[in-house]
Scaffold this motif. Structure first.
Motif, PDB file in Angstrom:
ATOM      1  N   GLY A 189       0.894  -1.127   0.135  1.00 24.52           N
ATOM      2  CA  GLY A 189      -0.100  -0.175  -0.049  1.00 24.52           C
ATOM      3  C   GLY A 189       0.852   1.345   0.033  1.00 24.52           C
ATOM      4  O   GLY A 189       0.350   2.315   0.393  1.00 24.52           O
ATOM      5  N   GLN A 190       2.170   1.086  -0.403  1.00 22.86           N
ATOM      6  CA  GLN A 190       2.819   2.354  -0.447  1.00 22.86           C
ATOM      7  C   GLN A 190       3.022   3.182  -1.633  1.00 22.86           C
ATOM      8  O   GLN A 190       3.748   3.811  -1.914  1.00 22.86           O
ATOM      9  CB  GLN A 190       4.522   1.841   0.080  1.00 22.86           C
ATOM     10  CG  GLN A 190       4.368   1.405   1.356  1.00 22.86           C
ATOM     11  CD  GLN A 190       5.775   1.068   1.919  1.00 22.86           C
ATOM     12  OE1 GLN A 190       6.887   1.783   1.351  1.00 22.86           O
ATOM     13  NE2 GLN A 190       5.990   0.162   2.967  1.00 22.86           N
ATOM     14  N   THR A 192       0.616   5.478  -4.397  1.00 24.07           N
ATOM     15  CA  THR A 192      -0.574   6.154  -4.479  1.00 24.07           C
ATOM     16  C   THR A 192      -1.227   6.282  -5.849  1.00 24.07           C
ATOM     17  O   THR A 192      -2.362   6.135  -6.127  1.00 24.07           O
ATOM     18  CB  THR A 192      -0.391   7.736  -3.983  1.00 24.07           C
ATOM     19  OG1 THR A 192       0.229   7.760  -2.804  1.00 24.07           O
ATOM     20  CG2 THR A 192      -1.740   8.498  -4.068  1.00 24.07           C
ATOM     21  N   ARG A 241      -5.611   9.910   0.901  1.00 20.93           N
ATOM     22  CA  ARG A 241      -5.179   9.346   2.045  1.00 20.93           C
ATOM     23  C   ARG A 241      -4.428   7.972   1.871  1.00 20.93           C
ATOM     24  O   ARG A 241      -4.967   6.985   0.763  1.00 20.93           O
ATOM     25  CB  ARG A 241      -6.012   8.850   3.218  1.00 20.93           C
ATOM     26  CG  ARG A 241      -6.495  10.412   3.972  1.00 20.93           C
ATOM     27  CD  ARG A 241      -7.497   9.976   5.167  1.00 20.93           C
ATOM     28  NE  ARG A 241      -7.935  11.097   5.766  1.00 20.93           N
ATOM     29  CZ  ARG A 241      -7.244  12.062   6.605  1.00 20.93           C
ATOM     30  NH1 ARG A 241      -6.068  11.773   6.942  1.00 20.93           N
ATOM     31  NH2 ARG A 241      -7.814  13.017   7.076  1.00 20.93           N
ATOM     32  N   MET A 242      -3.413   7.323   2.680  1.00 21.17           N
ATOM     33  CA  MET A 242      -2.705   6.147   2.182  1.00 21.17           C
ATOM     34  C   MET A 242      -2.967   5.215   3.179  1.00 21.17           C
ATOM     35  O   MET A 242      -3.055   5.649   4.491  1.00 21.17           O
ATOM     36  CB  MET A 242      -1.486   6.205   1.744  1.00 21.17           C
ATOM     37  CG  MET A 242      -0.875   6.746   0.587  1.00 21.17           C
ATOM     38  SD  MET A 242       0.833   6.936   0.143  1.00 21.17           S
ATOM     39  CE  MET A 242       1.318   5.448   0.013  1.00 21.17           C
ATOM     40  N   LYS A 243      -3.353   3.918   2.917  1.00 19.48           N
ATOM     41  CA  LYS A 243      -3.222   2.879   4.100  1.00 19.48           C
ATOM     42  C   LYS A 243      -2.201   2.059   3.697  1.00 19.48           C
ATOM     43  O   LYS A 243      -2.200   1.276   2.970  1.00 19.48           O
ATOM     44  CB  LYS A 243      -4.573   2.033   4.175  1.00 19.48           C
ATOM     45  CG  LYS A 243      -5.810   3.143   4.648  1.00 19.48           C
ATOM     46  CD  LYS A 243      -7.129   2.234   4.615  1.00 19.48           C
ATOM     47  CE  LYS A 243      -8.335   3.015   5.222  1.00 19.48           C
ATOM     48  NZ  LYS A 243      -9.554   2.403   5.100  1.00 19.48           N
ATOM     49  N   TRP A 244      -0.967   2.187   4.359  1.00 13.04           N
ATOM     50  CA  TRP A 244       0.075   1.450   4.071  1.00 13.04           C
ATOM     51  C   TRP A 244       0.838   0.805   5.185  1.00 13.04           C
ATOM     52  O   TRP A 244       0.286   0.833   6.486  1.00 13.04           O
ATOM     53  CB  TRP A 244       1.260   2.420   3.688  1.00 13.04           C
ATOM     54  CG  TRP A 244       1.558   3.273   4.583  1.00 13.04           C
ATOM     55  CD1 TRP A 244       1.252   4.466   4.812  1.00 13.04           C
ATOM     56  CD2 TRP A 244       2.988   3.253   5.341  1.00 13.04           C
ATOM     57  NE1 TRP A 244       1.949   5.405   5.732  1.00 13.04           N
ATOM     58  CE2 TRP A 244       2.872   4.462   6.066  1.00 13.04           C
ATOM     59  CE3 TRP A 244       3.911   2.406   5.563  1.00 13.04           C
ATOM     60  CZ2 TRP A 244       3.952   4.741   7.107  1.00 13.04           C
ATOM     61  CZ3 TRP A 244       4.681   2.435   6.477  1.00 13.04           C
ATOM     62  CH2 TRP A 244       4.665   3.650   7.205  1.00 13.04           C
ATOM     63  N   GLN A 245       1.576  -0.158   4.904  1.00 10.33           N
ATOM     64  CA  GLN A 245       2.414  -0.983   6.041  1.00 10.33           C
ATOM     65  C   GLN A 245       3.632  -1.247   5.601  1.00 10.33           C
ATOM     66  O   GLN A 245       3.961  -1.145   4.548  1.00 10.33           O
ATOM     67  CB  GLN A 245       1.600  -2.259   6.235  1.00 10.33           C
ATOM     68  CG  GLN A 245       1.486  -3.112   5.098  1.00 10.33           C
ATOM     69  CD  GLN A 245       0.587  -4.470   5.199  1.00 10.33           C
ATOM     70  OE1 GLN A 245       0.068  -4.535   6.247  1.00 10.33           O
ATOM     71  NE2 GLN A 245       0.413  -5.213   3.955  1.00 10.33           N
TER      72      GLN A 245
END
Length: 256
Positions: A189-190, A192, A241-245
């Motif tokens: 999720g890194q 966009t 918005r980003m939802k990353w891990q």
């Protein structure tokens, strides 16, 4: 509306992109053939080789749009810049010499030097965020330092930066190592958006549509649509918005 390309070097004679109007029109035709209907034109700015002032880019974009219409190429273009991390960025912002992804100045394409990430880059990002500007880190997968140590990018994501991955990187155009990192960034999720970063150079062809199609196959059609919509949101100045891990650790196989 077709695809929106937020990073390309189609303006003639301004940087290492197109050398002539003839080439620019050819690149525009390739963009349209790839499904692109809108392009943000982003010549290099403040990168040590090229300085493309805001008003000059606006003037060149108007001339290019007129040439597109005369050639009957159905492409709508907007003025932008690919801004290099340097001590000249904040003075340029204060002098109103920066062009943003959106008209209201919420998002800025920010480029790291290809060989590494400067120690002051995070401080610059902090200052930009204080001014209400969210940096979009362009093609992090091709940065030498991030390629060797991908976790470097996470510090910028934690600050609130977004990222632009290059479709050609995901397609393997720049080699297997860059393709693998791009895939890992997508998985975590890194990423966009995708963009073309099209130049009039070898290995810089339009592969935006192919990249999104590959993403739909390998991950999920909804993710590819999310990337498409993010490009539209950004150029409209809407919140993204980003939802990353963190990236998953690569497995190591040892032979005994």
């Amino acid at each position: 509306m077709g695809l929106i390309d937020l990073h390309c070097h189609l303006l003639p004679g301004l940087d290492d992109g197109s050398p002539s109007m003839e080439t620019s029109l050819k690149l525009a035709q390739e963009a349209v053939a790839d499904g692109v209907s809108h392009c943000l034109l982003t010549p290099h700015h403040l990168n040590g080789h090229y300085v493309n002032h805001k008003q000059d880019v606006i003037k060149a974009t108007v001339a290019f749009q007129e040439a597109l219409e005369e050639a009957q190429i159905p492409l709508t273009v907007f003025p932008g810049q690919e801004v290099r991390v340097s001590d000249r960025v904040l003075p340029a912002l204060e002098a109103d010499d920066l062009l943003y992804v959106d008209e209201d100045g919420h998002y800025l394409l920010l480029e790291m030097p290809s060989g590494g990430v400067p120690t002051f880059a995070r401080q610059l990002v902090f200052k930009l965020l204080q001014h209400g500007v969210t940096p979009i880190i362009v093609h992090p997968e091709r940065n030498a330092a991030i390629l060797d140590e991908p976790s470097i990018l996470e510090a910028f994501l934690e600050q609130g930066c977004l990222t632009q991955l290059t479709a050609a990187s995901y397609m393997g155009t720049f080699g297997k190592k860059i393709e693998d990192l791009t895939t890992r960034l997508i998985e975590a999720g890194q990423g966009t958006i995708f963009a073309s970063d099209a130049h009039a150079l070898a290995r810089r062809d339009y592969e935006l549509n192919e990249g999104l199609a590959k993403m739909a196959r390998e991950f999920d059609p909804r993710l590819a649509e999310h990337y498409r919509r993010n490009a539209k949101r950004l150029i409209n100045g809407e919140q993204v918005r980003m939802k990353w891990q963190p990236l998953k650790k690569k497995r190591r196989f040892w032979l005994f």
